[in-house]
Design a protein around this motif. Sequence first.
Motif, PDB file in Angstrom:
ATOM      1  N   PHE A  41      -7.931  11.618   1.160  1.00 55.16           N
ATOM      2  CA  PHE A  41      -6.797  11.165   1.985  1.00 55.16           C
ATOM      3  C   PHE A  41      -5.693  11.979   1.992  1.00 55.16           C
ATOM      4  O   PHE A  41      -5.582  13.168   1.246  1.00 55.16           O
ATOM      5  CB  PHE A  41      -6.284   9.615   1.037  1.00 55.16           C
ATOM      6  N   PHE A  43      -1.696  11.389   2.449  1.00 56.75           N
ATOM      7  CA  PHE A  43      -0.538  10.342   2.704  1.00 56.75           C
ATOM      8  C   PHE A  43       0.901  11.233   2.803  1.00 56.75           C
ATOM      9  O   PHE A  43       1.080  12.331   2.239  1.00 56.75           O
ATOM     10  CB  PHE A  43      -0.082   9.566   1.287  1.00 56.75           C
ATOM     11  N   ALA A  99     -10.575  10.195  -2.016  1.00 52.30           N
ATOM     12  CA  ALA A  99     -10.520   8.943  -1.256  1.00 52.30           C
ATOM     13  C   ALA A  99     -10.715   7.608  -2.113  1.00 52.30           C
ATOM     14  O   ALA A  99     -10.143   6.693  -2.134  1.00 52.30           O
ATOM     15  CB  ALA A  99     -11.591   8.788  -0.210  1.00 52.30           C
ATOM     16  N   ASP A 100     -11.610   7.928  -3.218  1.00 53.29           N
ATOM     17  CA  ASP A 100     -11.913   6.846  -4.173  1.00 53.29           C
ATOM     18  C   ASP A 100     -10.598   6.575  -4.829  1.00 53.29           C
ATOM     19  O   ASP A 100     -10.532   5.502  -5.775  1.00 53.29           O
ATOM     20  CB  ASP A 100     -13.155   7.289  -5.173  1.00 53.29           C
ATOM     21  N   ALA A 102      -7.529   6.650  -3.499  1.00 46.73           N
ATOM     22  CA  ALA A 102      -6.451   6.549  -2.548  1.00 46.73           C
ATOM     23  C   ALA A 102      -5.606   5.245  -2.893  1.00 46.73           C
ATOM     24  O   ALA A 102      -4.123   5.345  -2.777  1.00 46.73           O
ATOM     25  CB  ALA A 102      -6.963   6.472  -1.058  1.00 46.73           C
ATOM     26  N   ASP A 103      -5.949   3.907  -2.876  1.00 44.17           N
ATOM     27  CA  ASP A 103      -5.327   2.824  -3.289  1.00 44.17           C
ATOM     28  C   ASP A 103      -4.560   2.865  -4.526  1.00 44.17           C
ATOM     29  O   ASP A 103      -3.316   2.600  -4.348  1.00 44.17           O
ATOM     30  CB  ASP A 103      -6.310   1.682  -3.469  1.00 44.17           C
ATOM     31  N   LYS A 104      -4.845   3.703  -5.531  1.00 46.94           N
ATOM     32  CA  LYS A 104      -4.322   3.803  -6.883  1.00 46.94           C
ATOM     33  C   LYS A 104      -2.980   4.736  -6.424  1.00 46.94           C
ATOM     34  O   LYS A 104      -1.934   4.269  -6.954  1.00 46.94           O
ATOM     35  CB  LYS A 104      -5.132   4.322  -7.869  1.00 46.94           C
ATOM     36  N   TRP A 106      -1.718   5.564  -3.646  1.00 44.26           N
ATOM     37  CA  TRP A 106      -0.695   4.719  -2.568  1.00 44.26           C
ATOM     38  C   TRP A 106       0.017   3.951  -3.500  1.00 44.26           C
ATOM     39  O   TRP A 106       1.491   3.731  -3.286  1.00 44.26           O
ATOM     40  CB  TRP A 106      -1.661   3.756  -1.645  1.00 44.26           C
ATOM     41  N   ARG A 107      -0.115   2.964  -4.357  1.00 44.75           N
ATOM     42  CA  ARG A 107       0.606   1.930  -4.909  1.00 44.75           C
ATOM     43  C   ARG A 107       1.746   2.658  -6.096  1.00 44.75           C
ATOM     44  O   ARG A 107       2.659   2.358  -6.203  1.00 44.75           O
ATOM     45  CB  ARG A 107      -0.346   1.066  -5.773  1.00 44.75           C
ATOM     46  N   ARG A 110       4.194   4.087  -3.580  1.00 43.14           N
ATOM     47  CA  ARG A 110       5.205   2.749  -3.090  1.00 43.14           C
ATOM     48  C   ARG A 110       5.961   2.477  -4.102  1.00 43.14           C
ATOM     49  O   ARG A 110       7.023   1.972  -3.914  1.00 43.14           O
ATOM     50  CB  ARG A 110       4.159   1.868  -2.672  1.00 43.14           C
ATOM     51  N   ASP A 111       5.857   2.305  -5.315  1.00 45.42           N
ATOM     52  CA  ASP A 111       6.415   1.636  -6.201  1.00 45.42           C
ATOM     53  C   ASP A 111       7.343   2.750  -6.721  1.00 45.42           C
ATOM     54  O   ASP A 111       8.640   2.145  -7.134  1.00 45.42           O
ATOM     55  CB  ASP A 111       5.550   1.364  -7.762  1.00 45.42           C
ATOM     56  N   GLN A 120       7.170   1.679   4.399  1.00 45.00           N
ATOM     57  CA  GLN A 120       5.975   1.913   4.875  1.00 45.00           C
ATOM     58  C   GLN A 120       5.851   1.952   6.293  1.00 45.00           C
ATOM     59  O   GLN A 120       6.071   0.859   7.026  1.00 45.00           O
ATOM     60  CB  GLN A 120       4.905   1.052   4.279  1.00 45.00           C
TER      61      GLN A 120
END
Length: 329
Positions: A41, A43, A99-100, A102-104, A106-107, A110-111, A120
Amino acid sequence: MLLRLADDEFLFTAGSGDWLLWQLNQGTWDAAVRDISPDRFIFGIQGPTSIHVLETVLADSLREVRFNRSRSATLGGVHVQILRAGISAELGYEVHGPADAADKIWRLIRDAGAPFGLRQLGIRAQPVQHIEAGIATNGLDYFPSSAITPGAAWQFRRGGVEGSFVPTNGFADYFRKPVELGWHVRGDFTHDFLGKDALLADRTAGDPPRVLAGLVWNSEDVAALLAAGLSDGPLPEPMELPRVAGPAFDTVLVRGRPVGVATGRTLSPTLRKTISLATIARQHSVVGTEVTVVWGRPGTPQREVRAVVAPLPFRPDNRRVDVTTLPTT
């Protein structure tokens, strides 16, 4: 972007790797390549407080990372690569990772960014910022010569070019020399590479006949275009906002004669104006020069939009700000 990860390991990122893969198969190279796009990923964190966001989430300093340099780091227990690259004309960074995770990641970003006003934004915001920064974008404001090779990147084969400009010399009319974009002064030329002799010749040839400039489009003319569907008369081509997703080249006139090509027309929410780039004859590139942009493809009810030559970038370029002078959080 080309990131050096080790003495013999590099990471190449672009719209696609098609041309790189094709070139690698044209000769005998002591190299191997692997497409890791599905495994990674990227960002982007852009803006004056981007360094504070990342230093907060990393619990580490990034002050030693210069513009267009990178280093590895650990974020939430995950190994990532931090690249400083200001695509928005502001201080900015990219975070590269698996990539696995990515969500972690990202959060976490963001936080961490919430106290700094992190917002965003989608992909449609990036090309707007490129025009505000005066950055000509490959495949949007010009085409590389690789676009006519068997190794042309997929994004150059996806469809036609929009706009009023009609090439007279074939596809080559979409090419741009580095000297025309103001890029000929970059690099130290201490190594051999394809095109070196041509670039050196341009460096010593004097001023080029055409240069890259900015255009500010007349707001009344743009408003009339946008409102055309609410009145009688021929309907011109619609103006997509903030800008069309693909390449669009529009003819620029002075007293009815073609003098250049406008690209990247976008509505800038920052400037509250419609702006674009233009590759234009040098004698007409003086700031304040009044020009006309032809809107609409040939065969459609074309409109003429007034515009004025403006300096680039449209707003201050803060990509190379000295981060060692910025306050810490």
